[in-house]
Design a protein around this motif. Sequence first.
Motif, PDB file in Angstrom:
ATOM      1  N   LEU A  22       0.675  -1.281   0.071  1.00 44.56           N
ATOM      2  CA  LEU A  22       0.031  -0.112   0.162  1.00 44.56           C
ATOM      3  C   LEU A  22       0.899   1.254   0.056  1.00 44.56           C
ATOM      4  O   LEU A  22       0.455   2.374  -0.768  1.00 44.56           O
ATOM      5  CB  LEU A  22      -0.901   0.050   1.075  1.00 44.56           C
ATOM      6  N   ALA A  27      -3.159   2.743  -4.854  1.00 50.02           N
ATOM      7  CA  ALA A  27      -4.388   1.762  -5.084  1.00 50.02           C
ATOM      8  C   ALA A  27      -5.462   2.420  -3.927  1.00 50.02           C
ATOM      9  O   ALA A  27      -5.178   2.649  -2.947  1.00 50.02           O
ATOM     10  CB  ALA A  27      -4.078   0.417  -4.465  1.00 50.02           C
ATOM     11  N   LYS A  28      -6.740   2.324  -4.556  1.00 50.37           N
ATOM     12  CA  LYS A  28      -7.805   2.873  -3.802  1.00 50.37           C
ATOM     13  C   LYS A  28      -8.543   1.404  -3.379  1.00 50.37           C
ATOM     14  O   LYS A  28      -9.053   0.879  -4.151  1.00 50.37           O
ATOM     15  CB  LYS A  28      -8.993   3.670  -4.424  1.00 50.37           C
ATOM     16  N   VAL A  29      -8.426   1.014  -2.229  1.00 50.31           N
ATOM     17  CA  VAL A  29      -8.952  -0.366  -1.790  1.00 50.31           C
ATOM     18  C   VAL A  29     -10.748  -0.120  -1.876  1.00 50.31           C
ATOM     19  O   VAL A  29     -11.280   0.562  -1.288  1.00 50.31           O
ATOM     20  CB  VAL A  29      -8.376  -0.839  -0.527  1.00 50.31           C
ATOM     21  N   TYR A  51      -8.973  -3.751  -5.845  1.00 52.54           N
ATOM     22  CA  TYR A  51      -8.551  -2.039  -5.665  1.00 52.54           C
ATOM     23  C   TYR A  51      -8.911  -1.532  -7.028  1.00 52.54           C
ATOM     24  O   TYR A  51      -9.121  -2.297  -8.337  1.00 52.54           O
ATOM     25  CB  TYR A  51      -7.163  -2.012  -5.235  1.00 52.54           C
TER      26      TYR A  51
END
Length: 54
Positions: A22, A27-29, A51
């Motif tokens: 991360l 990344a947008k989880v 993600y």
Amino acid sequence: MEVKMFVADRPEIAEANINDWLKGSRAKVLYIGQSQSERNGKFVFVISVFYSNN
């Protein structure tokens, strides 16, 4: 949506691997799934991180 999978035999190792990933990612989880299984007679965690890079 993309997926990144982590496999580790101890929770603290899985946590460290995910945190390291991360830190180096934008990344947008969206969702996290966790399961456990056995590999070579040993318990392992499988963590799937879904993600988006948007």
